[in-house]
Write a protein that holds these residues in place. Structure first.
Motif, PDB file in Angstrom:
ATOM      1  N   ALA A 162       6.485  -7.633   2.157  1.00 35.01           N
ATOM      2  CA  ALA A 162       7.486  -8.652   1.835  1.00 35.01           C
ATOM      3  C   ALA A 162       8.730  -8.061   1.181  1.00 35.01           C
ATOM      4  N   PHE A 163       8.526  -7.104   0.268  1.00 39.04           N
ATOM      5  CA  PHE A 163       9.669  -6.527  -0.464  1.00 39.04           C
ATOM      6  C   PHE A 163       9.665  -4.999  -0.363  1.00 39.04           C
ATOM      7  N   ASP A 164       9.016  -4.518   0.662  1.00 34.81           N
ATOM      8  CA  ASP A 164       8.938  -3.085   0.927  1.00 34.81           C
ATOM      9  C   ASP A 164      10.348  -2.494   1.049  1.00 34.81           C
ATOM     10  N   GLY A 165      10.600  -1.410   0.321  1.00 41.16           N
ATOM     11  CA  GLY A 165      11.874  -0.716   0.437  1.00 41.16           C
ATOM     12  C   GLY A 165      13.035  -1.361  -0.284  1.00 41.16           C
ATOM     13  N   CYS A 166      12.731  -2.309  -1.196  1.00 37.94           N
ATOM     14  CA  CYS A 166      13.806  -2.887  -2.028  1.00 37.94           C
ATOM     15  C   CYS A 166      14.107  -1.907  -3.156  1.00 37.94           C
ATOM     16  N   THR A 167      14.859  -0.895  -2.845  1.00 42.27           N
ATOM     17  CA  THR A 167      15.026   0.245  -3.742  1.00 42.27           C
ATOM     18  C   THR A 167      15.824  -0.069  -4.998  1.00 42.27           C
ATOM     19  N   ASN A 168      16.547  -1.193  -5.006  1.00 39.23           N
ATOM     20  CA  ASN A 168      17.318  -1.568  -6.195  1.00 39.23           C
ATOM     21  C   ASN A 168      16.677  -2.706  -6.992  1.00 39.23           C
ATOM     22  N   LEU A 169      15.473  -3.108  -6.600  1.00 39.99           N
ATOM     23  CA  LEU A 169      14.773  -4.179  -7.311  1.00 39.99           C
ATOM     24  C   LEU A 169      14.346  -3.689  -8.695  1.00 39.99           C
ATOM     25  N   LYS A 170      14.856  -4.353  -9.728  1.00 39.20           N
ATOM     26  CA  LYS A 170      14.566  -3.934 -11.108  1.00 39.20           C
ATOM     27  C   LYS A 170      13.472  -4.774 -11.753  1.00 39.20           C
ATOM     28  N   THR A 171      13.500  -6.100 -11.513  1.00 38.35           N
ATOM     29  CA  THR A 171      12.521  -6.987 -12.156  1.00 38.35           C
ATOM     30  C   THR A 171      11.894  -7.907 -11.126  1.00 38.35           C
ATOM     31  N   ALA A 172      10.624  -8.232 -11.337  1.00 41.34           N
ATOM     32  CA  ALA A 172       9.903  -9.160 -10.459  1.00 41.34           C
ATOM     33  C   ALA A 172       9.109 -10.123 -11.330  1.00 41.34           C
ATOM     34  N   GLU A 173       9.462 -11.382 -11.284  1.00 38.34           N
ATOM     35  CA  GLU A 173       8.757 -12.427 -12.028  1.00 38.34           C
ATOM     36  C   GLU A 173       7.862 -13.182 -11.043  1.00 38.34           C
ATOM     37  N   ILE A 174       6.553 -12.981 -11.187  1.00 38.95           N
ATOM     38  CA  ILE A 174       5.598 -13.525 -10.218  1.00 38.95           C
ATOM     39  C   ILE A 174       4.788 -14.630 -10.888  1.00 38.95           C
ATOM     40  N   ALA A 175       4.784 -15.815 -10.293  1.00 33.36           N
ATOM     41  CA  ALA A 175       4.067 -16.959 -10.875  1.00 33.36           C
ATOM     42  C   ALA A 175       2.566 -16.711 -10.883  1.00 33.36           C
ATOM     43  N   ASN A 176       1.891 -17.331 -11.843  1.00 28.16           N
ATOM     44  CA  ASN A 176       0.445 -17.162 -11.977  1.00 28.16           C
ATOM     45  C   ASN A 176      -0.347 -17.818 -10.849  1.00 28.16           C
ATOM     46  N   SER A 177       0.333 -18.565  -9.979  1.00 29.22           N
ATOM     47  CA  SER A 177      -0.340 -19.161  -8.827  1.00 29.22           C
ATOM     48  C   SER A 177      -0.713 -18.120  -7.776  1.00 29.22           C
ATOM     49  N   VAL A 178      -0.086 -16.958  -7.827  1.00 25.34           N
ATOM     50  CA  VAL A 178      -0.322 -15.911  -6.827  1.00 25.34           C
ATOM     51  C   VAL A 178      -1.692 -15.270  -7.043  1.00 25.34           C
ATOM     52  N   THR A 179      -2.517 -15.301  -5.978  1.00 24.75           N
ATOM     53  CA  THR A 179      -3.852 -14.701  -6.041  1.00 24.75           C
ATOM     54  C   THR A 179      -3.970 -13.444  -5.185  1.00 24.75           C
ATOM     55  N   THR A 180      -3.039 -13.258  -4.254  1.00 25.00           N
ATOM     56  CA  THR A 180      -3.098 -12.102  -3.348  1.00 25.00           C
ATOM     57  C   THR A 180      -1.722 -11.463  -3.204  1.00 25.00           C
ATOM     58  N   ILE A 181      -1.694 -10.158  -3.385  1.00 24.67           N
ATOM     59  CA  ILE A 181      -0.498  -9.370  -3.061  1.00 24.67           C
ATOM     60  C   ILE A 181      -0.897  -8.457  -1.911  1.00 24.67           C
ATOM     61  N   ASP A 182      -0.350  -8.713  -0.734  1.00 23.86           N
ATOM     62  CA  ASP A 182      -0.801  -8.005   0.461  1.00 23.86           C
ATOM     63  C   ASP A 182      -0.217  -6.594   0.550  1.00 23.86           C
ATOM     64  N   SER A 183      -0.660  -5.916   1.584  1.00 21.78           N
ATOM     65  CA  SER A 183      -0.363  -4.499   1.762  1.00 21.78           C
ATOM     66  C   SER A 183       1.137  -4.201   1.745  1.00 21.78           C
ATOM     67  N   HIS A 184       1.484  -3.155   1.007  1.00 20.40           N
ATOM     68  CA  HIS A 184       2.854  -2.623   0.954  1.00 20.40           C
ATOM     69  C   HIS A 184       3.887  -3.668   0.520  1.00 20.40           C
ATOM     70  N   ALA A 185       3.443  -4.697  -0.179  1.00 13.15           N
ATOM     71  CA  ALA A 185       4.357  -5.773  -0.575  1.00 13.15           C
ATOM     72  C   ALA A 185       5.533  -5.255  -1.394  1.00 13.15           C
ATOM     73  N   PHE A 186       5.290  -4.273  -2.283  1.00 13.38           N
ATOM     74  CA  PHE A 186       6.357  -3.730  -3.134  1.00 13.38           C
ATOM     75  C   PHE A 186       6.487  -2.213  -2.967  1.00 13.38           C
ATOM     76  N   SER A 187       6.006  -1.702  -1.885  1.00 10.18           N
ATOM     77  CA  SER A 187       6.038  -0.255  -1.665  1.00 10.18           C
ATOM     78  C   SER A 187       7.472   0.273  -1.677  1.00 10.18           C
ATOM     79  N   GLY A 188       7.677   1.368  -2.370  1.00 11.07           N
ATOM     80  CA  GLY A 188       8.987   2.011  -2.387  1.00 11.07           C
ATOM     81  C   GLY A 188      10.038   1.304  -3.208  1.00 11.07           C
ATOM     82  N   CYS A 189       9.603   0.410  -4.113  1.00 11.47           N
ATOM     83  CA  CYS A 189      10.563  -0.255  -5.015  1.00 11.47           C
ATOM     84  C   CYS A 189      10.812   0.684  -6.187  1.00 11.47           C
TER      85      CYS A 189
END
Length: 581
Positions: free
Chosen positions: A301-328
């Protein structure tokens, strides 16, 4: 040499010298008892069927430098559960892994451009497949009859999905087809009985050859297409067979170009934001907010977002799938939601910002996939909250590093070191602070000897025993838990101090994982004193004056001597007075 060791039934292990450069065609075919193969880095070619039908092969490395996995290389390797494909590989040939029925996980590197026909057909245990972004071709029946596969995201470079590519994937429930796909072959997704969601982002319907999704979709299944294109899809050739399932989607996201803030409102939004037509590039994202309407963060979903500094993830999230934030690589913190249960392959791989030094893994996490934190080179501490170790994939943490610590709950050190044995040296217990409040003794001064000490802490100390305690001034017995929180009873004997003096209990190193302050306390103990002897009776032989006791104590003897000398002196004085009259 072709077939050099073919059908050698007694061959169980192979380790080749670094002079070998090629494994010939059918070299180890049908070596049914072969379990382990170690190939040197000198090997740059493995020819077709080299290890096919090695029924018991469980471990093999593919050397870096190999560019093609030839056809049927591992065909029918029934017990091969996992394999690492090196980054040098560009093509995976026909039936290369067909009928690898135990294969549960495979990582396909970004350099792979071609997956040929039937390459992973009948891999019945394969649950997760991350197709690389650079993939250009998917062959006929490439993943057909993979009856454990649950989702698939077709990469942006693919323009045609071949016929029968995912035929008979009976557990497949989510498919994402990008706008780059212009044609879909016959029954490409046929007999996918569990299919619930198909996301199609192309505005103009792709050409469909016969019924790509079979004669009909399962009840309740939905095909999401751009809202403006709903009617076009319902009228398009073969798409019209699924008209009742076609519905429009809204973006599901908002993006503020000035601040670089991306807000994800739906799971579809986490996929749609990066579509080519949206003019949002991964490097444009600086801040991410995922709302509580989202339960799953999709693959890449956010693979390769090289300038992403902060991620606020709601507590409703139960699954973070493969490579979702890879290379951030700019992430300064990873705050995982408390209800998170599954972290997919490589979800945070190569997040190597210098400010990212600690990651907390919540207590509810049950599965941590392969390579999740691989390449997070600046993270020095992983704090694991779960009482029970999560199922851990291969190289979830970087096995090549030793400069990090995995902190686990107090009292769970041995459990984690066993379950995650490859990281045993890095696993430490969290130091929980405990206050040593008081130490008291039973007994009564001089009349009843102390037999028990009461240790009082501000909380219970898990599995505390007498062996964890040092006692000075007496011999320790058994330790039992008291009725109150943090209360323990220690039996003692053999007191070596005097009545009213103190004994010392030390617990500063009692249990690994606890920081006990103060480390020791003292308590006054009682020692029963001997009862005084009986009062002497008068001696009738001397008129009740002197009593013969037979005392041998030197102080008593000295006192008697002084009395005797005093009497003698008085007698002498009286005699002298009589003489001088």
């Amino acid at each position: 040499m072709a077939g050099a060791f073919q059908s050698c039934k007694n061959l169980t292990e192979v380790e080749l010298s670094n002079k070998v450069t090629t494994i010939g065609e059918k070299a180890f075919r049908r070596c049914v008892n072969l379990t382990s193969v170690r190939l040197p880095n000198s090997v740059t070619r493995i020819e077709s069927e080299a290890f096919s039908s090695c029924d018991n092969l469980v471990s093999i490395n593919i050397p870096e430098g190999l560019t093609t996995i030839e056809k049927e290389t591992f065909y029918g390797c029934d017990n091969l559960a996992s394999i690492d494909i090196p980054f040098s590989v560009v093509t995976i040939g026909d039936s290369a892994f067909e009928f690898c029925v135990s294969l549960t996980e495979i990582s396909i590197p970004e350099n792979v451009k071609n997956i040929d026909a039937e390459a992973f057909k009948h891999c019945r245990a394969l649950k997760n497949v991350d197709l690389p972004n650079g993939l250009k071709t998917l062959g006929v029946m490439a993943f057909a009859y993979n009856t454990s596969l649950d989702s698939i995201l077709i990469p942006e470079q693919i323009t045609h999905i071949e016929k029968y590519t995912f035929l008979g994937c009976t557990t497949l429930d989510f498919v994402s087809i990008p706008s780059s796909v212009t044609s879909i072959g016959t029954s490409a997704f046929g007999d996918t009985n569990s299919l619930k969601t198909v996301l199609v982002t192309r505005n103009i319907p792709a050409t469909m050859q016969d019924s790509a999704f079979g004669m009909s979709l399962p009840e309740g299944a939905e095909i999401f297409v751009p809202t403006s294109s709903v009617e076009a899809y319902k009228k398009a050739n073969y798409w019209m067979n699924y008209a009742a399932n076609i519905t429009g989607f809204e973006n599901g996201y908002e993006f503020d170009q000035e601040s670089g803030k991306l807000t994800i409102k739906t799971e579809l939004g986490a996929v749609l934001w990066k579509e080519n037509g949206n003019n949002i590039k991964p490097e444009d994202i600086q801040h991410l907010v995922i709302l509580d309407t989202v339960q799953t963060i999709p693959e890449e979903a956010f693979d390769g977002c090289t300038n992403l500094k902060t991620a606020e993830i709601a507590n409703s999230v139960t699954t973070i799938d493969s490579h979702a934030f890879s290379g951030c690589t700019s992430l300064t913190a990873i705050n995982l939601p408390v209800n998170l249960e599954t972290i997919g392959w490589g979800a945070f791989s190569d997040c190597n910002n210098s400010a990212l030094s600690e990651i907390i893994i919540p207590a509810n996490v049950k599965t941590i996939g392969n390579y999740v934190f691989l390449g997070c080179t600046n993270v020095k501490t992983f704090v694991v909250k779960g009482e029970t170790p999560a199922k851990l994939g291969g190289r979830a943490f970087d096995v090549d590093r030793t400069d990090f610590t995995i902190l686990v709950p107090t009292g769970k050190l041995a459990t984690y070191q066993t379950a995650w044995s490859v990281y045993a040296d890095q696993i430490k217990a969290v130091e929980e602070k405990v206050a040593f409040l008081n130490l008291s003794a039973n007994g009564a001064s001089g009349t009843a000897t102390t037999t028990e000490l009461t240790l009082s802490f501000d909380k219970d100390i898990q599995a505390l025993t007498e062996s964890d305690i040092t006692l000075i001034g007496a011999a320790k017995g058994t330790l039992e838990k008291g009725n109150k929180t943090g209360e323990y009873k220690l039996s003692i004997s053999g007191i070596t101090v005097k009545n009213g003096d103190t004994v010392t209990v030390k617990v500063d190193k009692a249990k690994e994982g606890y920081l006990i302050e103060p480390g020791s306390r003292n308590a006054s103990v009682s020692v029963k004193q001997p009862a005084p002897g009986p009062t002497p009776s008068p001696n009738p032989n001397n008129g009740g004056g002197n009593v013969k006791t037979g005392v041998t104590d030197t102080q008593t003897g000295a006192a008697c001597a002084a009395v005797f000398l005093g009497i003698a002196g008085l007698a002498a004085l009286g005699f002298k007075r009589r003489f001088n009259k």
